[in-house]
Design an enzyme around this catalytic site. Structure first.
Site, PDB file in Angstrom:
ATOM      1  N   GLN A 129      11.190   7.636   1.389  1.00  0.00           N
ATOM      2  CA  GLN A 129      11.106   9.095   1.472  1.00  0.00           C
ATOM      3  C   GLN A 129      11.828   9.745   0.300  1.00  0.00           C
ATOM      4  O   GLN A 129      13.016   9.498   0.069  1.00  0.00           O
ATOM      5  CB  GLN A 129      11.722   9.591   2.781  1.00  0.00           C
ATOM      6  CG  GLN A 129      10.986   9.124   4.020  1.00  0.00           C
ATOM      7  CD  GLN A 129      11.561   7.842   4.615  1.00  0.00           C
ATOM      8  OE1 GLN A 129      12.224   7.081   3.919  1.00  0.00           O
ATOM      9  NE2 GLN A 129      11.315   7.615   5.892  1.00  0.00           N
ATOM     10  N   GLN A 151       6.128   9.092  -1.209  1.00  0.00           N
ATOM     11  CA  GLN A 151       6.226   9.332   0.229  1.00  0.00           C
ATOM     12  C   GLN A 151       6.974  10.644   0.498  1.00  0.00           C
ATOM     13  O   GLN A 151       8.008  10.914  -0.130  1.00  0.00           O
ATOM     14  CB  GLN A 151       6.946   8.172   0.915  1.00  0.00           C
ATOM     15  CG  GLN A 151       7.024   8.302   2.433  1.00  0.00           C
ATOM     16  CD  GLN A 151       7.593   7.049   3.101  1.00  0.00           C
ATOM     17  OE1 GLN A 151       7.737   6.017   2.471  1.00  0.00           O
ATOM     18  NE2 GLN A 151       7.900   7.163   4.379  1.00  0.00           N
ATOM     19  N   ASP A 152       6.426  11.468   1.415  1.00  0.00           N
ATOM     20  CA  ASP A 152       7.079  12.719   1.835  1.00  0.00           C
ATOM     21  C   ASP A 152       7.261  13.702   0.669  1.00  0.00           C
ATOM     22  O   ASP A 152       8.340  14.268   0.484  1.00  0.00           O
ATOM     23  CB  ASP A 152       8.438  12.427   2.485  1.00  0.00           C
ATOM     24  CG  ASP A 152       8.302  11.717   3.821  1.00  0.00           C
ATOM     25  OD1 ASP A 152       7.172  11.435   4.233  1.00  0.00           O
ATOM     26  OD2 ASP A 152       9.340  11.452   4.452  1.00  0.00           O
ATOM     27  N   ASP A 175       2.368  10.204   4.463  1.00  0.00           N
ATOM     28  CA  ASP A 175       2.801  11.450   5.108  1.00  0.00           C
ATOM     29  C   ASP A 175       3.284  12.471   4.073  1.00  0.00           C
ATOM     30  O   ASP A 175       4.305  13.133   4.269  1.00  0.00           O
ATOM     31  CB  ASP A 175       3.936  11.176   6.105  1.00  0.00           C
ATOM     32  CG  ASP A 175       3.561  10.147   7.162  1.00  0.00           C
ATOM     33  OD1 ASP A 175       2.369  10.036   7.486  1.00  0.00           O
ATOM     34  OD2 ASP A 175       4.472   9.457   7.662  1.00  0.00           O
ATOM     35  N   ARG A 232      -1.647  12.103  11.022  1.00  0.00           N
ATOM     36  CA  ARG A 232      -1.152  11.486  12.254  1.00  0.00           C
ATOM     37  C   ARG A 232      -0.035  12.369  12.806  1.00  0.00           C
ATOM     38  O   ARG A 232       0.651  13.076  12.048  1.00  0.00           O
ATOM     39  CB  ARG A 232      -0.663  10.063  12.005  1.00  0.00           C
ATOM     40  CG  ARG A 232       0.475   9.924  10.999  1.00  0.00           C
ATOM     41  CD  ARG A 232       0.913   8.478  10.881  1.00  0.00           C
ATOM     42  NE  ARG A 232       1.996   8.300   9.923  1.00  0.00           N
ATOM     43  CZ  ARG A 232       2.693   7.168   9.788  1.00  0.00           C
ATOM     44  NH1 ARG A 232       2.422   6.123  10.562  1.00  0.00           N
ATOM     45  NH2 ARG A 232       3.663   7.070   8.898  1.00  0.00           N
TER      46      ARG A 232
END
Length: 316
Positions: A129, A151-152, A175, A232
């Protein structure tokens, strides 16, 4: 008497000149502006200014970790060139005491923040992250910006925060657009860098809207990304809707993933309206997702999604 009147006129003009300068601050690394760093410009702004203050940022790579604090309201970052005006840092979760929510390059807490023509980047790489842009404020607008990371990448944070992204480019891996805010992405390019999930909404139960993608283009870094889900549910009542968007071949036919939370299928709202492109396999979507009717789709206009009690309309 005339001398005194002339002196008073000069003083008045000087005051107005100072006020005008305070509303427009120039940042340039070569020393030609008011400040050489964006942090220096932020520090010079008084708390809760009455009028909008524009920070004009000249081309350059500004390696700064910035916080637009809650008392720095009505601030605008205006870059000279989207691809050449870059704010970048490299924190990531697990680096010392850094976690996901402190890994940002830029944290926005001051309401009514705006940004145009610049890049927010976290260049830590694929290490977990690592947030480029973390927005907690309300009534924020991002126009013609790039938001880059892995990521993130983008944390649209806190309940009831309203955020509007138009003509932006956002890229990442897992994500890479996540959080509880109400956020509209209009005419944006969403670029997937590997097999994973685009969104992870955590919409609060009583919040009317979550993430809304209007007229967006979902692209891929082939061959790195060939199996990507639209989203998700980070939390049970996650909401993510794609309308009139072009989906590349990397979007899986099932479209959505339940994050191994079967109960979330009953509470999350994952929907589409008139998706196009090779990734728009409508007939193969998971049964718990939804295809909106024309009537239902009409409520997803930015001025309706983002209105709130104060009837905010960022499209004007």
């Amino acid at each position: 008497m005339k001398k005194w009147l002339g002196f008073l006129l000069i003083c008045v003009l000087a005051v107005f000149s100072v006020e005008a300068q305070q509303k427009r601050i120039v940042v340039a690394q070569d020393g030609s502006g008011d400040h050489a760093t964006i942090q220096g410009a932020l520090d010079a702004i008084p708390a809760f200014p009455n009028d909008r203050i524009e920070i004009h940022i000249k081309n350059g790579t500004y390696r700064e970790k910035l916080v637009v604090s809650s008392w720095k309201t009505k601030i605008s970052f205006i870059g000279e060139d989207r691809d050449k005006t870059i704010i970048v840092w490299n924190d990531y979760s697990g680096k010392g005491k850094i976690n996901t929510f402190t890994s940002y390059t830029v944290l926005v807490q001051g309401n009514e923040f705006q940004a145009e023509n610049l890049t927010f980047q976290n260049d830590a790489g694929p290490v977990g992250q690592a947030v480029a842009l973390h927005v907690e404020a309300d009534r924020c607008v991002f126009r013609n910006c790039r938001i880059l990371g892995d990521q993130d990448t983008l944390y649209a944070g806190v309940d009831n925060s309203r955020q509007y992204y138009v003509n932006c480019y956002i890229e990442g891996t897992t994500d890479f657009i996540f959080g509880p805010a109400t956020a509209v992405f209009e005419n944006c390019t969403i670029h997937c860098k590997k097999n994973s999930y685009i969104t992870a909404a955590s919409t609060p139960q009583n919040q009317p809207f979550g993430f809304v993608f209007l007229n967006c283009k979902i692209t891929t870094a082939v061959p790195e990304a060939t199996k990507v889900y639209l989203g998700r549910p980070w939390r049970p009542y996650a909401q993510t809707v794609f309308l009139n968007s072009e989906l590349g071949p990397h979007i899986l036919p099932e479209g959505w993933h339940n994050w191994n939370k079967p109960d979330a299928e009953k509470t999350a709202l994952y929907a589409e309206y008139k998706s196009t492109g090779p990734g728009a396999a409508i007939e193969k979507r998971v049964a718990w997702s939804k295809q909106l009717s024309r009537k239902e789709a009409k409520k997803y206009k930015p001025e309706l999604v983002l209105a709130g009690d104060d009837k905010w309309n960022p499209t004007k």
